[in-house]
Design an enzyme around this catalytic site. Structure first.
Site, PDB file in Angstrom:
ATOM      1  N   ASP A  86      17.015-124.240 -33.920  1.00  0.00           N
ATOM      2  CA  ASP A  86      17.101-125.009 -35.242  1.00  0.00           C
ATOM      3  C   ASP A  86      18.800-125.274 -35.184  1.00  0.00           C
ATOM      4  O   ASP A  86      19.578-123.976 -35.433  1.00  0.00           O
ATOM      5  CB  ASP A  86      16.917-124.874 -36.456  1.00  0.00           C
ATOM      6  CG  ASP A  86      16.707-125.938 -37.361  1.00  0.00           C
ATOM      7  OD1 ASP A  86      16.137-125.974 -38.488  1.00  0.00           O
ATOM      8  OD2 ASP A  86      18.619-125.961 -37.391  1.00  0.00           O
ATOM      9  N   ASP A 111      16.906-132.498 -35.084  1.00  0.00           N
ATOM     10  CA  ASP A 111      17.598-130.712 -34.434  1.00  0.00           C
ATOM     11  C   ASP A 111      17.041-129.519 -34.238  1.00  0.00           C
ATOM     12  O   ASP A 111      17.630-128.388 -34.553  1.00  0.00           O
ATOM     13  CB  ASP A 111      19.022-130.492 -35.302  1.00  0.00           C
ATOM     14  CG  ASP A 111      18.717-129.841 -36.361  1.00  0.00           C
ATOM     15  OD1 ASP A 111      17.802-129.802 -37.159  1.00  0.00           O
ATOM     16  OD2 ASP A 111      18.785-129.118 -37.086  1.00  0.00           O
ATOM     17  N   GLU A 112      15.472-129.241 -34.215  1.00  0.00           N
ATOM     18  CA  GLU A 112      15.144-128.755 -34.030  1.00  0.00           C
ATOM     19  C   GLU A 112      13.673-128.493 -32.838  1.00  0.00           C
ATOM     20  O   GLU A 112      13.628-129.866 -33.237  1.00  0.00           O
ATOM     21  CB  GLU A 112      14.533-128.019 -35.383  1.00  0.00           C
ATOM     22  CG  GLU A 112      14.023-129.269 -36.607  1.00  0.00           C
ATOM     23  CD  GLU A 112      13.448-128.644 -37.375  1.00  0.00           C
ATOM     24  OE1 GLU A 112      12.809-127.278 -37.071  1.00  0.00           O
ATOM     25  OE2 GLU A 112      12.682-129.495 -38.346  1.00  0.00           O
TER      26      GLU A 112
HETATM   27  P1  TTP Z   1      18.458-128.956 -41.591  1.00  0.00           P
HETATM   28  O1  TTP Z   1      17.937-128.754 -40.209  1.00  0.00           O
HETATM   29  O2  TTP Z   1      17.348-129.285 -42.642  1.00  0.00           O
HETATM   30  O3  TTP Z   1      19.518-129.115 -41.439  1.00  0.00           O
HETATM   31  P2  TTP Z   1      21.503-128.683 -40.623  1.00  0.00           P
HETATM   32  O4  TTP Z   1      21.202-128.803 -39.182  1.00  0.00           O
HETATM   33  O5  TTP Z   1      22.541-129.794 -41.551  1.00  0.00           O
HETATM   34  O6  TTP Z   1      21.440-127.074 -41.524  1.00  0.00           O
HETATM   35  P3  TTP Z   1      20.960-125.949 -41.693  1.00  0.00           P
HETATM   36  O7  TTP Z   1      21.797-125.082 -40.719  1.00  0.00           O
HETATM   37  O8  TTP Z   1      20.774-125.265 -42.492  1.00  0.00           O
HETATM   38  O9  TTP Z   1      20.075-125.953 -39.917  1.00  0.00           O
HETATM   39  O10 TTP Z   1      18.486-130.959 -41.174  1.00  0.00           O
HETATM   40  C1  TTP Z   1      19.356-131.675 -39.764  1.00  0.00           C
HETATM   41  C2  TTP Z   1      19.537-132.817 -40.080  1.00  0.00           C
HETATM   42  O11 TTP Z   1      19.277-133.618 -40.731  1.00  0.00           O
HETATM   43  C3  TTP Z   1      21.124-132.127 -40.961  1.00  0.00           C
HETATM   44  O12 TTP Z   1      21.942-132.378 -40.086  1.00  0.00           O
HETATM   45  C4  TTP Z   1      21.432-133.918 -41.643  1.00  0.00           C
HETATM   46  C5  TTP Z   1      19.440-134.133 -41.644  1.00  0.00           C
HETATM   47  N1  TTP Z   1      18.924-134.248 -43.308  1.00  0.00           N
HETATM   48  C6  TTP Z   1      19.338-135.072 -43.894  1.00  0.00           C
HETATM   49  O13 TTP Z   1      19.923-136.058 -43.367  1.00  0.00           O
HETATM   50  N2  TTP Z   1      18.465-135.147 -45.148  1.00  0.00           N
HETATM   51  C7  TTP Z   1      18.042-133.905 -45.763  1.00  0.00           C
HETATM   52  O14 TTP Z   1      17.720-133.727 -46.895  1.00  0.00           O
HETATM   53  C8  TTP Z   1      18.103-132.891 -44.687  1.00  0.00           C
HETATM   54  C9  TTP Z   1      17.449-131.816 -45.550  1.00  0.00           C
HETATM   55  C10 TTP Z   1      18.878-132.955 -43.183  1.00  0.00           C
HETATM   56 MG    MG Z   2      19.480-127.168 -38.284  1.00  0.00          MG
END
Ligand code: TTP
Ligand code: MG
Length: 363
Positions: free
Chosen positions: A14, A112-113
């Site tokens: 992720d 992103d995962e």
């Molecule tokens: P995530 O992997 O949940 O969050 P992240 O990568 O920003 O942070 P983390 O380090 O905790 O993993 O989500 C991936 C992308 O999806 C995030 O960068 C932006 C988008 N996203 C939204 O648009 N709305 C949301 O509510 C969430 C949770 C994510």
């Molecule tokens: Mg993330």
């Protein structure tokens, strides 16, 4: 007896604060600053929500889903940026290609995962941790983004493990450690358990994953129905036999490129558009698809993203159309602005199959 499905080694990868990390890598001036990426609604100033915030901004309490106006109050010095979806998907595509190369089977879960089944690639969990470090290193070298990795014997535990240490983390949970990891967790930390399910379980006197594991499966099925009841029973014990498998086809195919210097020279821009058109066409041709829409993306020197699209009167399947329409669209865009281009992209969408049969994602 342990089945083969209990002897897998699965990685969940992720990206850290993904949208914000991409913005930071594109614009070095943002380094060290609090950054939040906002999705503005057409309702105007103040409307809109934070899609994500970098880890510096999170220190002030800014997080995904919060209104941008509230985030601004929490840290008036933070940098607030509008979303650049094309840019994130482009970086995502490249990262996913890197990850796919490490896996026996691969499953992208979101922008992103991804899950990687690496069972045949490693000798055990120590070896898997080394592989995870190698993957993190390659993503950082090639795409300048950090990620966090969870390693476990199934998807459920790998997914939960990747969130244990962030950013830039690596967490290995061996089969013998699963219950020790799960038992103390709050219910909402269990993948797939939301606030509603939590409230219902609280009424039954359950507040941790360990306590959930002590409830009879039949009772959970009675309250939550068969599918969810069985899932809760298994998840609370760390059981998950679902395979790592490739998801449906993509709904669009595109490429982006960065110019060596910001430019608005038509020859330079056309040359890059042509390269990208060729690349996109090769992928469309390989899948034997027709496309209905051509879109160009322009990221201007001020880091803003603009898109221009044209929907064709008939579905097409040729390179010339992608080249001609993307050139036209970019010319029209450049005529209407004084700004130079920093990055540009070409993509096609609205797919159908040549035989007239539906594509997977139309079902
Ligand atoms: P995530 O992997 O949940 O969050 P992240 O990568 O920003 O942070 P983390 O380090 O905790 O993993 O989500 C991936 C992308 O999806 C995030 O960068 C932006 C988008 N996203 C939204 O648009 N709305 C949301 O509510 C969430 C949770 C994510
Ligand atoms: Mg993330």
């Amino acid at each position: 007896m342990r089945s083969k499905l209990d002897q897998r080694i699965i990685l969940h990868v992720d990206m850290d604060s993904f949208y914000a990390s991409v913005e930071e890598r594109e614009n070095p001036d943002l380094r060290g600053k609090a950054v939040a990426v906002c999705m503005f609604t057409p309702r105007g100033e103040g409307g809109g929500a934070v899609t994500t915030a970098n880890y510096t901004a999170r220190e002030s309490g800014i997080h995904s889903g919060m209104s941008c106006s509230k985030a601004r109050k929490l840290d008036p010095d933070a940098v607030f940026l509008p979303v650049n979806f094309d840019l994130y998907w482009d970086v995502s595509d490249r990262i996913m290609e890197i990850l796919r190369g490490f896996a026996d089977s691969f499953e992208q879960v979101s922008v992103d995962e991804a899950f990687l089944d690496v069972t045949s690639k490693v000798a055990g969990f120590d070896d898997a941790a080394k592989l995870a470090m190698q993957i993190k290193g390659e993503v950082l070298d090639k795409e300048r983004i950090t990620c966090s990795v969870g390693v476990a014997h199934n998807k459920l535990i790998a997914k939960m493990a990747s969130g244990v240490r962030k950013p830039d983390g690596l967490t290995v949970i061996r089969p013998g450690e699963v219950l020790g990891f799960l038992n103390p967790l709050e219910l909402t930390k269990l993948w797939g358990v939301g606030r509603k399910t939590e409230a219902r379980l609280n009424e039954m006197g359950v507040s941790t994953a360990g306590e959930l594991g002590g409830i009879e499966a039949a009772r959970l099925v009675e309250v939550f129905g068969k599918a969810k009841g069985v899932w809760l029973h298994q998840a609370s014990r760390g059981l998950d036999y679902s395979p790592v498998e490739e998801r449906k086809e993509k709904e669009q195919m595109g490429r982006m490129t960065t110019f060596e210097k910001d430019t608005r020279d038509l020859d330079t821009v056309s040359e890059k558009l042509e390269d990208m058109a060729r690349d996109v066409f090769a992928r469309v041709e390989e899948k034997k698809l027709l496309f209905k829409t051509v879109t160009v993306t322009a990221i201007t020197a001020d880091f803003r993203a603009h898109t221009r699209s044209r929907t064709l009167s008939n579905p097409a399947d040729d390179l010339e159309t992608i080249k001609r329409v993307s050139n036209d669209l970019m010319k029209i865009f450049l005529d209407g602005t004084d700004l130079s281009l920093r990055r540009a992209g070409v993509r096609v969408s609205g797919f159908s199959r040549k035989s007239g049969q539906k594509t997977l994602f139309e079902f």
